[in-house]
Design an enzyme around this catalytic site. Structure first.
Site, PDB file in Angstrom:
ATOM      1  N   ASP A  99       0.838  -1.214   0.000  1.00  9.38           N
ATOM      2  CA  ASP A  99       0.000   0.000   0.000  1.00  9.38           C
ATOM      3  C   ASP A  99       0.867   1.255   0.000  1.00  9.38           C
ATOM      4  O   ASP A  99       1.958   1.265   0.570  1.00  9.38           O
ATOM      5  CB  ASP A  99      -0.908  -0.020   1.240  1.00  9.38           C
ATOM      6  CG  ASP A  99      -2.067   0.949   1.105  1.00  9.38           C
ATOM      7  OD1 ASP A  99      -2.300   1.467  -0.010  1.00  9.38           O
ATOM      8  OD2 ASP A  99      -2.744   1.214   2.121  1.00  9.38           O
ATOM      9  N   ASN A 101     -10.709  -3.168  -6.339  1.00  7.35           N
ATOM     10  CA  ASN A 101      -9.894  -2.177  -7.062  1.00  7.35           C
ATOM     11  C   ASN A 101     -10.455  -1.787  -8.437  1.00  7.35           C
ATOM     12  O   ASN A 101     -10.044  -0.791  -9.020  1.00  7.35           O
ATOM     13  CB  ASN A 101      -8.447  -2.654  -7.226  1.00  7.35           C
ATOM     14  CG  ASN A 101      -7.631  -2.557  -5.953  1.00  7.35           C
ATOM     15  OD1 ASN A 101      -6.691  -3.327  -5.747  1.00  7.35           O
ATOM     16  ND2 ASN A 101      -7.967  -1.612  -5.075  1.00  7.35           N
TER      17      ASN A 101
HETATM   18  C1  FPP Z   1      -1.969   0.116  -3.285  1.00  2.51           C
HETATM   19  O1  FPP Z   1      -1.509   1.448  -3.304  1.00  2.51           O
HETATM   20  C2  FPP Z   1      -1.485  -0.588  -4.461  1.00  2.51           C
HETATM   21  C3  FPP Z   1      -2.281  -1.160  -5.419  1.00  2.51           C
HETATM   22  C4  FPP Z   1      -3.747  -1.178  -5.339  1.00  2.51           C
HETATM   23  C5  FPP Z   1      -1.688  -1.791  -6.620  1.00  2.51           C
HETATM   24  C6  FPP Z   1      -0.445  -2.586  -6.391  1.00  2.51           C
HETATM   25  C7  FPP Z   1       0.199  -2.800  -7.699  1.00  2.51           C
HETATM   26  C8  FPP Z   1       1.526  -2.849  -7.937  1.00  2.51           C
HETATM   27  C9  FPP Z   1       2.540  -2.778  -6.866  1.00  2.51           C
HETATM   28  C10 FPP Z   1       2.061  -2.953  -9.326  1.00  2.51           C
HETATM   29  C11 FPP Z   1       1.589  -4.091 -10.183  1.00  2.51           C
HETATM   30  C12 FPP Z   1       1.760  -5.443  -9.620  1.00  2.51           C
HETATM   31  C13 FPP Z   1       2.530  -6.426 -10.128  1.00  2.51           C
HETATM   32  C14 FPP Z   1       2.407  -7.793  -9.530  1.00  2.51           C
HETATM   33  C15 FPP Z   1       3.533  -6.232 -11.179  1.00  2.51           C
HETATM   34  P1  FPP Z   1      -2.562   2.624  -3.427  1.00  2.51           P
HETATM   35  O2  FPP Z   1      -2.708   2.979  -4.865  1.00  2.51           O
HETATM   36  O3  FPP Z   1      -3.839   2.248  -2.738  1.00  2.51           O
HETATM   37  O4  FPP Z   1      -1.812   3.766  -2.647  1.00  2.51           O
HETATM   38  P2  FPP Z   1      -2.475   4.934  -1.797  1.00  2.51           P
HETATM   39  O5  FPP Z   1      -3.149   4.295  -0.622  1.00  2.51           O
HETATM   40  O6  FPP Z   1      -1.291   5.742  -1.402  1.00  2.51           O
HETATM   41  O7  FPP Z   1      -3.417   5.660  -2.712  1.00  2.51           O
END
Ligand code: FPP
Length: 234
Positions: free
Chosen positions: A21, A69
């Protein structure tokens, strides 16, 4: 830490779950689009997966995309899916990623045909490896449990905990020992609920793109100092 240092820890997790996250906030702090945060997040994912292989962790599960998501803007969803596809395409060209059996947790039906074909390919190509890398994609624990219960429904007069474990995406794997969440929130967000029943929870304010090997070391050291009792008295 070195493999020597890891082997000397008083307790080692067999299965680590990771909620990645903070990509969005990492980008916002730099006045960059959220997609850039995910791009750097994907780099961290590779680095930490490789580190887990190096340490010989039996199973590591990364939460890449949840059943919730899809509610994000289409552009952001497409960007994450693209990063996922890029990872699948070049994972075999990277030395460290070659020794782990990849499994995908989640309902892949809504994913693109390209992603589905690559996922199948990666699963087949890595099937012989011992250590496991799980990528939770379009995954949610409620969805997983509902699917499992429906699979079991009508098959037996009485369903055991073992039956449920075996009907989950993680069948055959040990339960989660250590659950790590970056980004400062202290919640589980529908991730591996059944499998984390006795997990030690480790929360850190570090945003996922900033998470380094030394941060995982801290989580491992925290785990080594916990006394796990599984409901028994001391
Ligand atoms: C949460 O951060 C992250 C996600 C919902 C996506 C995770 C994806 C990746 C790390 C990249 C793709 C994955 C692979 C396996 C190559 P957030 O966007 O909720 O962050 P925030 O809480 O700061 O908004």
């Amino acid at each position: 830490m070195t493999n020597e240092e890891f082997s000397q820890l008083a307790a080692k997790p067999r299965h680590i779950g990771i909620i990645m996250d903070g990509n969005g906030r990492w980008a916002k702090k730099r006045a960059l689009p959220r997609s850039v945060g995910h791009k750097f997040g994907a780099r961290t994912f590779r680095a930490i997966a490789e580190y887990c292989i190096k340490l010989d962790i039996e199973v590591v599960t990364f939460f890449a995309f949840s059943t919730e998501n899809w509610k994000r803007p289409k552009e952001e969803v497409d960007g994450i899916m693209q990063l996922f596809i890029e990872y699948l395409q070049d994972s075999f060209n990277r030395k460290g990623m070659q020794n782990m059996r990849v499994r995908f947790l989640g309902d892949r039906a809504p994913l693109s045909d390209e992603a589905k074909a690559l996922m199948k390919n990666v699963e087949q190509e890595t099937a012989e490896y011992k250590n496991q890398l799980n990528i939770a994609i379009n995954y949610g624990s409620h969805d997983e449990l509902v699917t499992a219960f429906n699979k079991l429904n009508g098959k037996k007069a009485e369903i055991s905990a073992q039956d449920i474990s075996e009907a989950l995406y993680t069948h055959g794997q040990p339960d989660v020992d250590l659950l790590v969440r970056t980004g400062g929130e202290q919640r589980i967000s529908n991730f591996l609920l059944w499998q984390s029943a006795y997990a030690e929870l480790y929360f850190t304010d570090t945003l996922w793109p900033d998470f380094k090997e030394k941060d995982l070391d801290q989580a491992l050291t925290f785990f080594a100092h916990r006394q796990r009792r599984f409901g028994a008295a001391e």
